[in-house]
Design an enzyme around this catalytic site. Structure first.
Site, PDB file in Angstrom:
ATOM      1  N   TRP A   1     102.256  69.676 -36.851  1.00  0.00           N
ATOM      2  CA  TRP A   1     100.932  69.982 -37.393  1.00  0.00           C
ATOM      3  C   TRP A   1      99.817  69.446 -36.507  1.00  0.00           C
ATOM      4  O   TRP A   1      98.761  70.077 -36.371  1.00  0.00           O
ATOM      5  CB  TRP A   1     100.812  69.450 -38.820  1.00  0.00           C
ATOM      6  CG  TRP A   1     101.803  70.114 -39.730  1.00  0.00           C
ATOM      7  CD1 TRP A   1     102.909  69.557 -40.304  1.00  0.00           C
ATOM      8  CD2 TRP A   1     101.802  71.495 -40.115  1.00  0.00           C
ATOM      9  NE1 TRP A   1     103.587  70.506 -41.030  1.00  0.00           N
ATOM     10  CE2 TRP A   1     102.937  71.703 -40.942  1.00  0.00           C
ATOM     11  CE3 TRP A   1     100.952  72.575 -39.853  1.00  0.00           C
ATOM     12  CZ2 TRP A   1     103.239  72.938 -41.506  1.00  0.00           C
ATOM     13  CZ3 TRP A   1     101.253  73.813 -40.411  1.00  0.00           C
ATOM     14  CH2 TRP A   1     102.389  73.983 -41.228  1.00  0.00           C
TER      15      TRP A   1
ATOM     16  N   ASP B   1      94.064  64.465 -40.895  1.00  0.00           N
ATOM     17  CA  ASP B   1      94.750  65.419 -41.761  1.00  0.00           C
ATOM     18  C   ASP B   1      95.661  64.599 -42.664  1.00  0.00           C
ATOM     19  O   ASP B   1      96.677  64.067 -42.225  1.00  0.00           O
ATOM     20  CB  ASP B   1      95.551  66.409 -40.914  1.00  0.00           C
ATOM     21  CG  ASP B   1      96.385  67.368 -41.747  1.00  0.00           C
ATOM     22  OD1 ASP B   1      96.370  67.270 -42.989  1.00  0.00           O
ATOM     23  OD2 ASP B   1      97.062  68.223 -41.144  1.00  0.00           O
TER      24      ASP B   1
ATOM     25  N   LYS C   1     100.820  68.927 -51.945  1.00  0.00           N
ATOM     26  CA  LYS C   1     101.786  67.831 -51.875  1.00  0.00           C
ATOM     27  C   LYS C   1     101.537  66.826 -52.997  1.00  0.00           C
ATOM     28  O   LYS C   1     102.386  66.608 -53.845  1.00  0.00           O
ATOM     29  CB  LYS C   1     101.686  67.099 -50.529  1.00  0.00           C
ATOM     30  CG  LYS C   1     101.491  67.990 -49.316  1.00  0.00           C
ATOM     31  CD  LYS C   1     102.742  68.727 -48.918  1.00  0.00           C
ATOM     32  CE  LYS C   1     102.519  69.428 -47.575  1.00  0.00           C
ATOM     33  NZ  LYS C   1     103.710  70.110 -47.083  1.00  0.00           N
TER      34      LYS C   1
END
Length: 367
Positions: free
Chosen positions: A102, A172, A196
């Site tokens: 990511w 992030d 999440k």
């Protein structure tokens, strides 16, 4: 009612109490005679839900008054572009710490907007560790330094964030926001997809320090400008009303649990259970991440060979476990143990792992 032992990496488990409350209000919320999905986003009822979510997040995360809270769409993937569009000016450079897939994607998107550089990287070991603070290097031209605080694929997590003086730290936090207490003032901007720890997929939280909002970006597309959403309280266009409503219920649940500090204790206990099972397996299970960089959200591990992995996953599925397949970048297995995953589910997983090791090893000896 049957409920899976859900270890999915995302979208992930939601608190059962949240789902039950949403079920109770599904056809009639706040005595409107409508579902939240049918409400006008301009109605007072939805505005109250929306503002309550903002207020709860600010309270739970102890967000200072010099930060704005936004609920946006497009996931963290859109933030890979919005961050440099809003923060990376001409003559400046964006620095990225690479700790997994990511962060690589974030860097690649930023490179389409302006100048970028790698501040540190763990790629040489297939991302088994988090670089230390003294490994991070950036120049005077830095617009910001970007990190990904938890790496779902590789199972690594930042334990200590770099402390930057003059340069904004952008993070992030999609996969570990609300999992532990953090000092918001260390960050210039935080973004996180909800799926999440915050709620369902469809809404992304952005927490941005007010001084980083650039009002001179007149050529930036309206929807990609943070100032647009700040001025309109994230209601410039129709927001993902259902996702924001469920996010507000999750935040209520977090508060009812005792806050982030209690969740952090629970997450530490859950992670310890599974890592102890790995470390005490005499090498049958091997963790991908180096011990000092282990994630408390995603436990990644491998078995002796592909045959053992295949059988493990087959038997786990029959036993009611869901989402234990590892990512192809690492192989093996992955147990995602976000906030809503109960300790009892982790205990069942550890019991299954121990029983599988014994039965598989015995079968191998007989063969």
């Amino acid at each position: 009612m049957k409920r899976a032992l859900n270890f999915n990496a995302g979208p992930a488990a939601l608190p059962e109490a949240v789902l039950q409350k949403a079920q109770q209000e599904w056809l009639n919320i706040e005595d409107t005679g409508m579902s939240v999905m049918e409400l006008s986003h301009r109605s007072q009822t939805f505005e109250n839900i929306h503002n309550k979510a903002i207020s709860l997040l600010k309270e739970i995360m102890d967000i200072p008054d010099n930060y704005e809270i936004l609920f946006l769409q497009g996931g963290a993937s859109l933030q890979f572009s919005m961050v440099p569009m809003n923060l990376l000016s001409t003559g400046k450079k964006a620095y990225y710490v690479l700790t997994g897939s990511w962060s690589e994607k974030a860097l690649n998107e930023a490179g389409k907007i302006g100048d970028t550089a790698v501040a540190a990287s763990a790629k040489d070991t297939n991302y088994t560790y988090i670089p230390s603070a003294d490994e991070i290097s950036f120049g005077e031209d830095a617009a910001y330094v970007h990190i990904t605080t938890n790496n779902t694929i590789f199972g690594t997590q930042w334990n200590n964030y770099p402390v930057l003086e003059e340069v904004p730290l952008v993070a992030d936090m999609s996969s570990d926001i609300l999992s532990k207490k953090i000092d918001i003032s260390k960050f210039g901007l935080i973004y996180a997809g909800a799926q999440k720890n915050l709620g369902p997929s469809g809404v992304t939280v952005v927490i941005i320090r007010k001084d980083l909002v650039n009002s001179s970006l007149t050529n930036l597309p309206t929807m990609l400008n943070y100032e647009t959403h700040i001025k309109n309280n994230s209601l410039y266009n129709t927001p993902p009303t259902l996702a924001i409503y469920l996010l507000s219920l999750v935040l209520e649940w977090v508060k009812d649990q005792g806050g982030v500090e209690v969740l952090q204790e629970n997450n530490t206990a859950k992670a310890k259970l599974i890592y102890d099972a790995i470390d005490n397996s005499e090498g049958f299970y091997k963790g991908h991440a180096q011990p000092e960089s282990r994630s408390h959200m995603n436990v990644t591990f491998t078995l002796p060979d592909e045959a053992a992995t295949k059988k493990f996953l087959e038997e786990a599925k029959l036993a009611g476990f869901v989402g234990l397949n590892g990512h192809r970048s690492v192989g093996g297995c992955r147990a995602s143990i976000y906030n809503a995953v109960p300790l009892s589910h982790c205990e069942k997983l550890v019991g299954f792992m121990k029983n599988f090791k014994e039965s598989y090893s015995s079968a191998a000896i007989k063969a």
